[in-house]
Scaffold this active site. Structure first.
Site, PDB file in Angstrom:
ATOM      1  N   ASN A 112       0.818  -1.213   0.000  1.00  0.00           N
ATOM      2  CA  ASN A 112       0.000   0.000   0.000  1.00  0.00           C
ATOM      3  C   ASN A 112       0.851   1.261   0.000  1.00  0.00           C
ATOM      4  O   ASN A 112       0.334   2.363   0.194  1.00  0.00           O
ATOM      5  CB  ASN A 112      -0.937   0.006   1.216  1.00  0.00           C
ATOM      6  CG  ASN A 112      -2.057  -1.004   1.067  1.00  0.00           C
ATOM      7  OD1 ASN A 112      -2.486  -1.300  -0.043  1.00  0.00           O
ATOM      8  ND2 ASN A 112      -2.534  -1.536   2.176  1.00  0.00           N
ATOM      9  N   HIS A 133       2.995   2.445   2.132  1.00  0.00           N
ATOM     10  CA  HIS A 133       3.334   3.117   3.376  1.00  0.00           C
ATOM     11  C   HIS A 133       4.144   2.169   4.247  1.00  0.00           C
ATOM     12  O   HIS A 133       4.208   0.967   3.992  1.00  0.00           O
ATOM     13  CB  HIS A 133       2.092   3.657   4.109  1.00  0.00           C
ATOM     14  CG  HIS A 133       1.072   2.618   4.444  1.00  0.00           C
ATOM     15  ND1 HIS A 133      -0.287   2.864   4.421  1.00  0.00           N
ATOM     16  CD2 HIS A 133       1.182   1.329   4.815  1.00  0.00           C
ATOM     17  CE1 HIS A 133      -0.942   1.780   4.770  1.00  0.00           C
ATOM     18  NE2 HIS A 133      -0.076   0.838   5.013  1.00  0.00           N
ATOM     19  N   CYS A 138       2.814   6.491   7.605  1.00  0.00           N
ATOM     20  CA  CYS A 138       4.159   7.043   7.459  1.00  0.00           C
ATOM     21  C   CYS A 138       4.659   6.733   6.060  1.00  0.00           C
ATOM     22  O   CYS A 138       4.620   5.576   5.618  1.00  0.00           O
ATOM     23  CB  CYS A 138       5.089   6.450   8.524  1.00  0.00           C
ATOM     24  SG  CYS A 138       6.808   6.987   8.412  1.00  0.00           S
TER      25      CYS A 138
END
Length: 401
Positions: free
Chosen positions: A269, A271, A306
């Protein structure tokens, strides 16, 4: 030098012949530079009946190699011999048998907490895989793919009674349940294959996020219809949502700055994988403490994702007033943890009073992205610890879950 047997050679030759025959059939399906949808559908149906690998076809007639290599089931499977897995709980729960490998253990030959968390994540994805609901996303269902949605974890809690050792065979059970209107709960139970002893328990809450806008989304009705038949009213851990984790500031006792994600830290994804967060959290705890203690429990509350360009700061604050008995009572650890405390005391030659450890038994954590104007929280966490004990000492009796 090893050689192929006659039987193996025949099998390879037969597979090659079948593959060439399918290519020949496929070339005959193409008419006037395009593929006939009816003939393609008929060919796919015939291939399924003959046990061939299910494939899909694009408008220009190409066969995506990813689909062939993954061979994602299009309907529910009850047994997966390749992953040593099967469906349980009347066909809606999942159990996978795994062996702890050499690269999953630390210097003491026990599985690391990162390895355990990775195994929990892997069994979750494999559960969706066997359900027949997996689309082309990271555990996303077909309905989620159509609505451009992905799963993100909002909260996770894991309790570890004992750590499996290198080469040990373990069983991991996982199942899902409802969590409010727009969330899903996923639980795990990790036990010894040989004795049935429960090693660890876990629970988590998942919500949906739009892949493009990166905003949380309500659960579409078509997705609810897909996953609700799989819900089980069963909990591995009594989730205490009333316990809130306070926010730390720059006055925290331990701070580690300028942590940068690597490309290898990113998941499908795009991240940072949540297991990487745990590694950043534990890096702030002093080495002399880690040499004498092992993680007994962890709570993670995720705030935001993040990315690869973020600069991360990890903060940690010990709770000086926590003893083993207080932590055990506070977290409702089972009988096994009480046993572990006594064994740890005797092995340390400190006598029974040794369970009242002078060191802190709880830490509060914060991961945040450093910004020019302000810092943004990635997650808040809490870790619970106990005296490190020999991995070869634990009761052989099974425990209740």
């Amino acid at each position: 030098m090893a050689t192929l047997s006659h039987q193996t050679c025949c099998f390879i030759r037969a597979s090659f012949v079948e593959h060439e025959a399918n290519k020949h059939k496929l070339s005959r399906i193409k008419t006037h530079g395009s593929f006939s949808s009816f003939r393609i559908a008929k060919f796919i149906t015939e291939s399924h009946k003959n046990g061939a690998v299910p494939v899909t076809y694009t408008e220009n007639g190409l066969i995506p190699a990813e689909q062939i290599r993954q061979n994602i089931p299009t309907k529910k499977q009850f047994v997966d011999p390749y992953r040593q897995a099967l469906m349980i709980e009347d066909g809606v729960g999942y159990r996978q048998t795994v062996v702890i490998r050499s690269y999953e253990v630390g210097p003491d030959k026990t599985a690391t907490i990162e390895s355990i968390l990775n195994l929990l994540q892997e069994t979750s994805l494999n559960h969706v895989w066997m359900s027949g609901l997996l689309g082309d996303g990271f555990g996303a269902t077909h309905g989620m793919v159509r609505n451009n949605l992905i799963w993100v974890v909002s909260r996770m809690q894991v309790e570890v009674d004992h750590y499996p050792i290198w080469g040990e065979i373990i069983e991991i059970d996982t199942w899902v349940g409802a969590s409010g209107k727009n969330g899903m709960r996923r639980d795990w139970l990790v036990r010894s294959h040989a004795t049935g002893l429960v090693f660890a328990r876990g629970t988590s809450t998942w919500v949906m996020m739009n892949r493009q806008t990166r905003r949380l989304s309500k659960m579409p009705e078509e997705v609810r219809a897909e996953i609700s038949p799989w819900f089980i009213d069963k909990q591995a851990i009594k989730d205490d949502m009333n316990e809130k984790i306070g926010k730390l500031d720059n006055n925290a006792k331990y701070v580690k700055s300028d942590l940068k994600p690597k490309r290898s830290d990113l998941d499908m994804n795009h991240h940072v994988n949540n297991v990487k967060y745990v590694r950043w959290m534990l890096e702030t705890i002093p080495d002399h403490y880690l040499e004498k203690h092992q993680l007994a429990g962890i709570i993670l509350e995720y705030r935001r994702e993040c990315g690869s360009s973020d600069i991360v700061q990890s903060l940690c604050e010990p709770h000086e007033d926590g003893t083993f008995e207080e932590v055990q009572q506070h977290n409702n650890f089972g009988q096994l943890n009480g046993f572990s405390v006594i064994i740890g005391s005797l092995e340390g030659h400190r006598g029974f009073p040794g369970c009242l450890d002078e060191d802190p038994q709880r830490y509060t954590h914060l991961l945040q992205v450093k910004g020019e104007a302000k810092n943004e929280e990635i997650l808040r966490g809490r870790t619970m610890w106990k005296r490190k004990l020999s991995p070869f000492h634990y009761p052989l009796e099974n425990s209740t879950c």
